[in-house]
Design an enzyme around this catalytic site. Structure first.
Site, PDB file in Angstrom:
ATOM      1  N   SER A 281       0.761   3.410  -3.262  1.00  0.00           N
ATOM      2  CA  SER A 281       0.215   4.753  -4.381  1.00  0.00           C
ATOM      3  C   SER A 281      -1.048   5.085  -3.691  1.00  0.00           C
ATOM      4  O   SER A 281      -1.749   4.297  -2.907  1.00  0.00           O
ATOM      5  CB  SER A 281       0.229   4.092  -5.773  1.00  0.00           C
TER       6      SER A 281
ATOM      7  N   GLU B 247      13.150  -5.149  -4.206  1.00  0.00           N
ATOM      8  CA  GLU B 247      11.810  -4.970  -5.017  1.00  0.00           C
ATOM      9  C   GLU B 247      12.337  -5.001  -6.721  1.00  0.00           C
ATOM     10  O   GLU B 247      11.521  -5.321  -7.474  1.00  0.00           O
ATOM     11  CB  GLU B 247      10.955  -3.943  -4.485  1.00  0.00           C
TER      12      GLU B 247
ATOM     13  N   GLY C 242       0.879  -1.362   0.039  1.00  0.00           N
ATOM     14  CA  GLY C 242      -0.019   0.152   0.084  1.00  0.00           C
ATOM     15  C   GLY C 242       0.880   1.389   0.065  1.00  0.00           C
ATOM     16  O   GLY C 242       1.119   1.815   0.966  1.00  0.00           O
TER      17      GLY C 242
ATOM     18  N   GLU D 141      11.269   7.233 -15.648  1.00  0.00           N
ATOM     19  CA  GLU D 141      11.898   8.240 -15.438  1.00  0.00           C
ATOM     20  C   GLU D 141      12.424   8.517 -14.071  1.00  0.00           C
ATOM     21  O   GLU D 141      13.555   9.107 -13.594  1.00  0.00           O
ATOM     22  CB  GLU D 141      10.783   9.425 -15.541  1.00  0.00           C
TER      23      GLU D 141
END
Ligand SMILES: Cc1cc2nc3c(=O)[nH]c(=O)nc-3n(C[C@H](O)[C@H](O)[C@H](O)COP(=O)(O)OP(=O)(O)OC[C@H]3O[C@@H](n4cnc5c(N)ncnc54)[C@H](O)[C@@H]3O)c2cc1C
Lengths: 378, 248
Positions: A132, A247, A130, A365
């Protein structure tokens, strides 16, 4: 300047035996639809996850006392790269085994560890991330979901979004603002939220392929005991960003389209064509390189280093590779994308999902920004 | 890096830096010979250094990094294979992959230093996101070329390494395109001059991309090999190349 320290990787002596074990398990479970084997780490199959748990292939590096198997990090690496290369449906447990379990073991209190870690290792407890929120994507430090103290409880209100697997998960590790009025990276904490807690609701988001993999998650006066706080209050930002090397550098960052590459090779076996042959050569070279890069980050993590810059490089290159494959295959082979042929079906599927490869887990980006900082720019 | 290789690097680095692109055979080759570098891979019994391919990687990479204008990589591989043979061609491709990896790292370093210094619009170019993102892509390519060269060196030390050298040369060649483009772009006109040394690296990189097999050659070799083995063998073959022999 050398941005990626290269070293020999000591693959474990048990590698061959572990690979055989995984290959047998996947074969026994049935290989299924080639489309499901693409991007397989989002395909949830709780029965398969339990099988891996029974076989001792989840929580491999964790202490036995918490249901783990005390094997080394590279043994785990061998197992996960085998699962991904075979296109096994590992989505249900992927996040829990990769990062939630290790995070709980590192920072969790005894109650949290006992409750969740052994169940993850059995393939029975699944987790979601959890981070975003509707107003917080790349700019994660702007999260607004709040935790307020009420006597010896925490009360959570707010919303998370794009939460992969929330609908099959048993708990979420969430980054939440625990200090009212705090700004940016300060005042954030991590909480372990059971998905069946009163006040938690999950609403599906259907992706452009029609699949249901991610969700919105709402919190309405969700009451949690004090023990739901993970690690230290106010240290959520540091804790959450420390997981990123785990990750970002795994083999899932370059293998999502491996099944399509293999279909291309199969196609070339039957239909000799110099253009396809050359493409196979180029893609094979890239796969070989990325595997070395990803494994070399795993070896550094195993030694207790934090190769954050290298991990970011692996994700950026790996995502670009897995994203490019469907487009390159489509350009090299005439096919009816709407047809029944496996090559066309997998190409059509991956063309649609591959835009997500350079978004999930940090956008291209944002990754390049991190690399630039590592180069001494910014 | 183990001690031998660190020692080797400490010996070669300052010398190659001093000699660099201006080196000449008549004047400078004796200094290379003095250190015994051409005999790097010759066994100790035969009066050589008894080095491994991983040792050679260190030397080749530094030769690339400093744009050393001496045929040292050529001399080193000549001690292992006859010119014109398949093996010689393969070893040459490995040497070039390693030189490319080194030269890319050097060009990246020059580019980063330059954009941190050169100011436009009132700030260093390195503060502009477009410039940062280009250099980040360059860094990824340099990293890939270096890892690939390392993987090929290890494979050569294990034995048969046709697949790995082919893959490493292809990967290095690809990195040349992105790396040289970005290096020149961020330098503007100064990088296009004879006086500024960037071309000592980039012109070599373009040359090395063709030496000992370009993209067409190695993608054909690799593609044929993979297709001949078939789709089902690809992944098991790939992992078998690095897994330790199973002990019974
Ligand atoms: C398939 C999928 C699964 C996901 N699963 C999860 C999950 O389980 N849990 C979770 O918390 N999140 C998840 N996410 C969310 C993911 O982390 C975000 O999508 C990502 O961080 C980007 O945020 P955003 O979508 O709001 O895009 P934005 O941040 O709005 O960005 C949009 C575009 O602008 C660019 N951009 C933004 N800021 C800058 C900048 N400073 N400079 C240059 N460019 C910029 C971005 O790179 C991007 O290209 C998932 C996303 C996808 C696609």
């Amino acid at each position: 300047m050398q941005t990626f320290a290269t070293e020999a990787i000591e693959w474990p002596d048990t590698a061959v035996q572990l690979r055989e074990q995984v290959r047998a398990l996947v074969a026994e479970h049935g290989e299924g639809d080639p489309v499901r084997r693409a991007n397989c780490w989002t395909k949830a199959d709780p029965a398969f996850s339990r099988k891996l748990g029974e076989a001792g292939l989840l929580g491999m590096t964790w202490p036995k006392d918490y249901g783990g198997h005390e094997r080394d990090q590279l043994e785990r690496y061998v197992v996960i790269e085998e699962l991904l290369a075979a296109g096994a449906p590992v989505g249900a447990h992927w996040i829990a085994d990769r990062q939630s379990g290790p995070l709980l073991l590192r920072l969790g209190n005894e109650e949290l560890k006992r409750r969740w870690v052994p169940a993850i290792a059995r393939g029975e407890a699944f987790a979601c991330i959890g981070l975003s929120e509707p107003g917080s994507g790349s700019d994660l430090a702007s999260v607004r979901t709040s935790a307020r103290r009420d006597a010896d409880e925490w009360v959570i209100n707010g919303q998370k979004v794009w939460t992969t697997g929330a609908h099959v998960s048993h708990f979420m590790i969430a980054l939440i603002r625990s200090e009212a009025g705090s700004e940016r990276q300060a005042g954030l904490s991590q909480f372990v939220i059971p998905m069946d807690a009163p006040g938690v609701s999950v609403k599906p988001i259907i992706d452009l392929t029609g699949a249901h993999e991610f969700n919105e998650v709402f919190f309405e006066d969700v009451r949690l005991p004090a023990s739901a706080l993970l690690g230290e209050e106010g240290q959520g930002w540091r804790q959450a960003t420390a997981e990123l090397s785990l990750e970002r550098s795994g083999p899932e960052r370059y293998l999502s389209s491996m099944v399509l590459f293999l279909k291309l090779v199969r196609h070339a076996e039957a239909h000799p064509d110099p253009a396809v042959r050359d493409l196979v050569g180029r893609l094979a070279a890239e796969a070989w390189t990325l595997r070395l890069m990803s494994a070399s980050v795993a070896a550094k993590l195993a030694r207790g280093e934090d190769p954050a810059l290298e991990a970011t490089i692996v994700k950026d290159l790996g995502n670009s590779y897995e994203q490019a494959i469907p487009e390159l295959v489509q350009a090299a082979v005439e096919m009816d994308l709407a047809g029944e042929e496996a090559l066309a079906r997998v190409t059509a599927y991956l063309l649609q999902v591959s835009p997500s490869f350079s978004l999930r887990g940090g956008t291209r980006e944002i990754l390049k920004g991190i690399i630039a900082r590592g180069l001494g720019l910014r | 890096m183990n001690d031998t290789r660190r020692m080797l690097a400490e010996m070669a680095d300052p010398l190659f830096a001093e000699l660099g692109p201006g080196a000449t055979m008549e004047r400078d080759w004796p200094r290379i010979e003095e250190l015994g570098l051409p005999q790097l891979l010759v066994s100790e019994a035969d009066g050589g250094f008894g080095g491994s391919w991983e040792d050679a990687l260190v030397v080749f990479r530094l030769a690339g990094f400093h744009a050393l204008a001496l045929p040292l990589p050529e001399a080193i591989i000549a001690s292992r294979a006859e010119e014109g043979s398949d093996t010689h061609f393969l070893l040459g491709a490995f040497a070039r992959s390693a030189q490319i990896a080194g030269a890319l790292d050097a060009a990246l370093g020059i580019a980063v230093a330059y954009v941190n210094e050169r100011q436009q619009f009132g700030r260093p170019l390195g503060k502009f996101q477009a410039v940062q993102q280009s250099l980040a892509s360059f860094a990824c390519e340099a990293a890939a070329a270096n890892c690939a060269a390392m993987g090929a060196a290890q494979a050569l030390d294990r034995g048969e390494a046709r697949f790995e050298v082919a893959a490493a040369k292809l990967r290095a060649n690809r990195a040349v395109g992105i790396g040289t483009n970005v290096a020149h772009q961020v330098h503007g006109a100064i990088g296009f001059t004879r006086e500024y040394g960037l071309h000592e690296l980039t012109r070599r990189l373009w040359q090395w991309r063709s030496d000992f097999g370009g993209d067409a050659h190695w993608s054909k070799v690799l593609g044929e090999a993979v297709i001949a083995r078939g789709a089902d063998a690809f992944w098991p073959d790939l992992t078998a190349r690095t897994d330790p022999e199973q002990r019974d």
